[in-house]
Motif scaffolding. Structure first.
Motif, mmCIF file in Angstrom:
data_model
loop_
_atom_site.group_PDB
_atom_site.id
_atom_site.type_symbol
_atom_site.label_atom_id
_atom_site.label_comp_id
_atom_site.label_asym_id
_atom_site.label_seq_id
_atom_site.Cartn_x
_atom_site.Cartn_y
_atom_site.Cartn_z
ATOM 1 N N UNK A 1 7.769 9.546 -0.462
ATOM 2 C CA UNK A 1 8.369 10.857 -0.281
ATOM 3 C C UNK A 1 9.344 10.892 0.877
ATOM 4 N N UNK A 2 9.095 10.054 1.885
ATOM 5 C CA UNK A 2 9.937 10.069 3.081
ATOM 6 C C UNK A 2 11.213 9.265 2.882
ATOM 7 N N UNK A 3 11.098 8.043 2.385
ATOM 8 C CA UNK A 3 12.275 7.208 2.173
ATOM 9 C C UNK A 3 12.113 6.349 0.933
ATOM 10 N N UNK A 4 11.144 5.464 0.920
ATOM 11 C CA UNK A 4 10.802 4.773 -0.312
ATOM 12 C C UNK A 4 11.255 3.346 -0.455
ATOM 13 N N UNK A 5 12.220 2.886 0.347
ATOM 14 C CA UNK A 5 12.689 1.508 0.201
ATOM 15 C C UNK A 5 11.547 0.536 0.478
ATOM 16 N N UNK A 6 11.159 -0.220 -0.543
ATOM 17 C CA UNK A 6 10.083 -1.183 -0.375
ATOM 18 C C UNK A 6 8.696 -0.623 -0.600
ATOM 19 N N UNK A 7 8.587 0.670 -0.963
ATOM 20 C CA UNK A 7 7.261 1.248 -1.181
ATOM 21 C C UNK A 7 6.533 0.565 -2.329
ATOM 22 N N UNK A 8 7.294 0.140 -3.329
ATOM 23 C CA UNK A 8 6.686 -0.564 -4.441
ATOM 24 C C UNK A 8 6.008 -1.846 -4.014
ATOM 25 N N UNK A 9 6.538 -2.478 -2.975
ATOM 26 C CA UNK A 9 5.933 -3.705 -2.455
ATOM 27 C C UNK A 9 4.543 -3.431 -1.892
ATOM 28 N N UNK A 10 4.399 -2.286 -1.230
ATOM 29 C CA UNK A 10 3.099 -1.927 -0.670
ATOM 30 C C UNK A 10 2.078 -1.735 -1.798
#
Length: 248
Positions: free
Chosen positions: A146-155
């Motif tokens: 929700x805040x930014x998301x770049x790389x969230x999928x990696x988490x």
């Protein structure tokens, strides 16, 4: 933005780093403020989730429990992350993001320790702890989406790889649908509270939908070990890049 969306959709639905391509493109081509580019980018990402979700139906069958866990946690987290962006655009939250991505990369590359041959009760307790920790990680990932998301999928990939015994294509499909949930929440709030450049969302979103549909098909034919190695290395590189951008 359409061809950028196709490429980003493939990247997003296979390894989860689309924002690294779409966000700078919106800043450059769209010539918009950083926050506007951020909310426009997040609003466009729902199309990746739609395309990848349709393409991943075979992998999602029989995995309702894992899907619900990630959906609920990322859904709740994304609400907090979206309001965090709107209220504190330069919040200190960004300072810990490189470390989240670094930990994710290490988790992806670190071999999962198989359960030993202890009692069924012991194995059940181990699984409960894994899911509790996983739920917390999904919540944090939702805030980040929700805040930014770049790389969230990696988490999400990192956590799912350690709490499930399923192959990469399955938990990648779960990750894609969970990301869709978080992005829908963020887009809804942004549409009410912020300025979304819908004229950019349309061509980018169409490209993301097509790329998102293609990605899972590619994942099915690439060996899991190669995929996890590539994703893990990408996470480590991304953590270094984000650390440099944040602190230097």
């Amino acid at each position: 933005m359409f061809p950028i969306g196709v490429v980003a959709g493939i990247i997003s639905s296979s390894v989860g780093m689309a924002s690294l391509a779409t966000y700078p493109s919106l800043l450059y081509i769209g010539d918009m403020p950083a926050i506007a580019a951020n909310v426009t980018n997040t609003s466009s990402m729902i199309f990746t989730g739609m395309g990848s979700g349709l393409s991943s139906i075979p992998e999602l069958r029989g995995h309702v429990r894992q899907l619900l866990l990630t959906l609920v946690c990322t859904f709740i987290g994304s609400i907090g992350g979206t309001y965090l962006l709107l209220s504190e655009p330069s919040a200190s939250f960004k300072k810990v993001v490189p470390f989240f991505i670094l930990i994710a990369g290490i988790m992806i590359l670190w071999p999962k320790k198989p359960l030993n041959e202890n009692s069924e009760n012991h194995q059940r307790k181990v699984r409960v702890w894994e899911y509790l920790i996983g739920g917390l990680a999904f919540l944090i990932a939702g805030i980040y989406m929700g805040y930014f998301g770049a790389g969230a999928g990696l988490i999400l990939i990192a956590v799912l790889s350690h709490i499930t015994d399923e192959p990469y294509p399955v938990y990648n499909a779960i990750r894609n649908v969970s990301s869709l949930s978080a992005n829908v929440v963020a887009m809804t709030i942004y549409a009410i509270k912020a300025t979304v450049y819908w004229v950019m969302v349309i061509p980018l979103g169409i490209g993301l939908f097509i790329g998102g549909y293609i990605g899972p098909k590619i994942v099915r034919v690439i060996p899991e070990k190669i995929l996890k190695t590539v994703v893990g290395i990408c996470a480590l590189v991304l953590s270094v890049v984000l650390f440099y951008q944040t602190y230097f």
